[in-house]
Scaffold this motif. Structure first.
Motif, PDB file in Angstrom:
ATOM      1  N   ARG A 315      -3.548   7.403   5.736  1.00  0.00           N
ATOM      2  CA  ARG A 315      -2.751   8.113   4.733  1.00  0.00           C
ATOM      3  C   ARG A 315      -1.354   8.451   5.249  1.00  0.00           C
ATOM      4  O   ARG A 315      -0.387   8.423   4.505  1.00  0.00           O
ATOM      5  N   LYS A 319       3.659   2.511   6.760  1.00  0.00           N
ATOM      6  CA  LYS A 319       3.575   1.268   5.988  1.00  0.00           C
ATOM      7  C   LYS A 319       2.553   1.360   4.844  1.00  0.00           C
ATOM      8  O   LYS A 319       2.318   0.370   4.146  1.00  0.00           O
ATOM      9  N   VAL A 320       1.955   2.537   4.716  1.00  0.00           N
ATOM     10  CA  VAL A 320       0.929   2.724   3.681  1.00  0.00           C
ATOM     11  C   VAL A 320       1.508   3.494   2.501  1.00  0.00           C
ATOM     12  O   VAL A 320       2.134   4.535   2.672  1.00  0.00           O
ATOM     13  N   GLU A 321       1.304   2.940   1.298  1.00  0.00           N
ATOM     14  CA  GLU A 321       1.776   3.612   0.086  1.00  0.00           C
ATOM     15  C   GLU A 321       0.809   4.724  -0.306  1.00  0.00           C
ATOM     16  O   GLU A 321       1.197   5.852  -0.552  1.00  0.00           O
ATOM     17  N   LYS A 322      -0.502   4.375  -0.364  1.00  0.00           N
ATOM     18  CA  LYS A 322      -1.489   5.416  -0.678  1.00  0.00           C
ATOM     19  C   LYS A 322      -2.882   4.927  -0.329  1.00  0.00           C
ATOM     20  O   LYS A 322      -3.117   3.724  -0.163  1.00  0.00           O
ATOM     21  N   TYR A 353      -3.555   0.915  -0.290  1.00  0.00           N
ATOM     22  CA  TYR A 353      -2.383   0.307  -0.921  1.00  0.00           C
ATOM     23  C   TYR A 353      -1.261   0.275   0.105  1.00  0.00           C
ATOM     24  O   TYR A 353      -0.774   1.322   0.531  1.00  0.00           O
ATOM     25  N   LEU A 354      -0.849  -0.946   0.503  1.00  0.00           N
ATOM     26  CA  LEU A 354       0.236  -1.080   1.469  1.00  0.00           C
ATOM     27  C   LEU A 354       1.570  -1.058   0.738  1.00  0.00           C
ATOM     28  O   LEU A 354       1.635  -1.384  -0.456  1.00  0.00           O
ATOM     29  N   LYS A 355       2.621  -0.663   1.442  1.00  0.00           N
ATOM     30  CA  LYS A 355       3.954  -0.800   0.853  1.00  0.00           C
ATOM     31  C   LYS A 355       4.262  -2.296   0.813  1.00  0.00           C
ATOM     32  O   LYS A 355       4.143  -2.971   1.827  1.00  0.00           O
ATOM     33  N   GLU A 360       2.339  -8.609   2.347  1.00  0.00           N
ATOM     34  CA  GLU A 360       1.995  -7.528   3.275  1.00  0.00           C
ATOM     35  C   GLU A 360       0.463  -7.374   3.383  1.00  0.00           C
ATOM     36  O   GLU A 360      -0.076  -7.193   4.474  1.00  0.00           O
ATOM     37  N   THR A 406      -3.525  -4.130  -7.793  1.00  0.00           N
ATOM     38  CA  THR A 406      -2.222  -4.699  -7.507  1.00  0.00           C
ATOM     39  C   THR A 406      -2.311  -5.609  -6.287  1.00  0.00           C
ATOM     40  O   THR A 406      -3.292  -5.578  -5.537  1.00  0.00           O
ATOM     41  N   ASN A 408      -0.824  -5.476  -3.544  1.00  0.00           N
ATOM     42  CA  ASN A 408      -0.734  -4.794  -2.241  1.00  0.00           C
ATOM     43  C   ASN A 408      -2.013  -4.029  -1.901  1.00  0.00           C
ATOM     44  O   ASN A 408      -2.063  -3.272  -0.943  1.00  0.00           O
TER      45      ASN A 408
END
Ligand SMILES: *Cc1c(COP(=O)(O)O)cnc(C)c1O
Length: 433
Positions: A315, A319-322, A353-355, A360, A406, A408
């Motif tokens: 978290r 590089k992690v979105e969520k 979810y990766l950025k 990626e 998505t 990612n």
């Protein structure tokens, strides 16, 4: 109860002390004295069983064919499409986890689901279901059943009581040719959204919508992701809990099987259908599952604890979105409220979810050294996959977007490896993104 077992081996208490499922998994339902003292049940590799007398054969067949309302359950062993010692011990042990009246095992999760649905639907009927469902389940209800004049209506997992009332009224209106709402089929949490279904609200809405009927449409729920340890939906108002035993119950990624656990009167209908169609779990797989159930609590507990540590690490990674993990539900949200009422653990399968996008996600997956790049979940080994490119590749883009599938997104199922080693693996793979 069959010849391989005796009542004294079915005990679930010592005096008033109720034994825990984790204890009962070691011996419940099997008497070594009936199998040469073998501590473990033998695998009964036989297609048929010898009757002592012709009258006994007749009596057993009366059970199989429901002559006296037995629900297809015979007094003794008959033929391996109907029953067998390994399968019956497994069915007895699966019941324990959810304090259920009855259980049936199948050759796969999808066989369990297909035979369950076929036991209740008729042309003109409507199936109400939560969405998303496991893709093959959705194929049966949304693509195959309509070819037989069986309709469906769906609602998003997480729907409120008001939305549920509306969908149930709409479902009644959708029936044709004297059909009825045949079943309410749920899956919670949804994959890969992790959205939880409010089973209590579904049961309450059902009571209002169908209270005038002699029989309420049964509520079945796919409990593969959190069951049988972290969610027990039979306590929340569901009638039948559905399992792909291939996942956490089997737990070693070395077998395919399924089960239904729940109300006897409903499962008797399914048993009669299984007697006719086949699809019962085979003896070898049933034996492997008995082995697996001995460590079910250990495995799931360890995987759940590791998942919590790993999600906390991920978290905060730049590089992690969520991270879509049931342990991170927003305080005070509807989903958190459902979680608190229905779940005792957040599981070990989550969405990362990766950025970025597919590039990626793929770079991350290709960089893993411990985690395996494979679909499925609930095994001793950690698995990771990209749903948009794999399990959900055939889902139309609009639906993918609605479900949050998505490019990612990486779906991860944590196994029983050391959490710190997995964190090192993920850290290293993220470095390469
Ligand atoms: C895997 C799975 C199924 C199907 O089970 P099989 O054993 O592969 O037939 C059904 N539902 C869920 C949630 C699953 O993960």
């Amino acid at each position: 109860m069959t010849e391989a077992r005796r009542p004294k081996d079915m005990e679930t208490h010592i005096g008033n002390h109720k034994l825990d499922p984790s204890t009962l998994m070691m011996g419940y339902g099997f008497d070594p004295g009936l199998s040469e003292g073998s501590l473990k049940p033998p695998i009964f590799l036989t297609s048929t069983f010898v009757f002592e007398t012709a009258a006994e054969g007749k009596r057993f067949f009366e059970g199989i064919t429901n002559k006296h309302g037995s629900g297809g359950k015979a007094e003794g062993l008959v033929y391996s499409r109907f029953n067998g010692p390994n399968q019956e011990i497994l069915e007895d042990r699966l019941k324990i986890w959810e304090d259920a009246e009855a259980s049936l095992t199948f050759s796969s999760g999808m066989t369990a689901i297909a035979i369950l649905l076929l036991s209740f639907v008729r042309p003109g009927d409507v199936v109400i279901h939560s969405g998303p469902l496991y893709a093959a389940t959705e194929t049966i209800i949304n693509k195959i059943f309509p070819q037989f004049g069986i309709h469906y209506i769906d609602f998003p997992a997480g729907a409120s009581r008001e939305e549920l009332d509306e969908v149930m009224a709409a479902a009644k209106a959708k029936a044709t040719n004297g059909g009825r709402v045949a079943m309410i089929y749920l899956e919670s949490p949804g994959n890969p959204t992790n959205a939880l279904v409010d089973v209590e609200a579904v049961a309450a809405a059902r009571a209002v919508a169908f209270g005038d009927q002699a029989e309420l449409p049964p509520i079945a729920i796919d409990n593969t992701f959190l069951g049988p340890l972290w969610a027990k939906p039979l306590n929340d108002g569901a009638d039948i809990s559905v399992y792909s035993l291939t996942k956490y119950a089997g737990g070693h990624s070395d077998l395919v099987a399924g089960a239904l656990v729940g109300k006897r009167a409903l499962l008797d209908k399914v048993r009669l259908m299984r007697n006719v169609m086949g699809g019962i779990c085979d003896p070898n797989t049933a034996w492997m599952l008995l082995r697996s159930l001995e460590t079910l609590e250990l495995r799931m507990t360890r995987a759940g604890e590791s998942a919590e540590k790993i999600c906390e690490y991920l978290r905060d990674h730049p590089k992690v979105e969520k991270v879509g993990y049931l342990g991170f539900l927003e305080p005070g949200s509807r989903q958190e409220d459902i979680y608190k009422r229905h779940c005792t653990g957040a599981g070990s399968t989550f969405s990362l979810y990766l950025k970025g996008g597919e590039r990626e996600a793929f770079a991350f997956l290709d960089g893993l050294k411990i985690a395996n790049l494979a679909v499925s979940l609930g095994g001793t080994e950690t698995l990771a996959s990209a749903p948009a490119a794999m399990t959900h590749l055939s889902v139309p883009d609009a639906r993918k977007a609605a479900l949050g599938i998505t490019d990612n997104l990486v779906r991860i199922s944590i196994g029983v490896e050391k959490a710190e080693d997995l964190i090192a693996d993920f850290e290293n793979a993220l470095r390469g993104v």
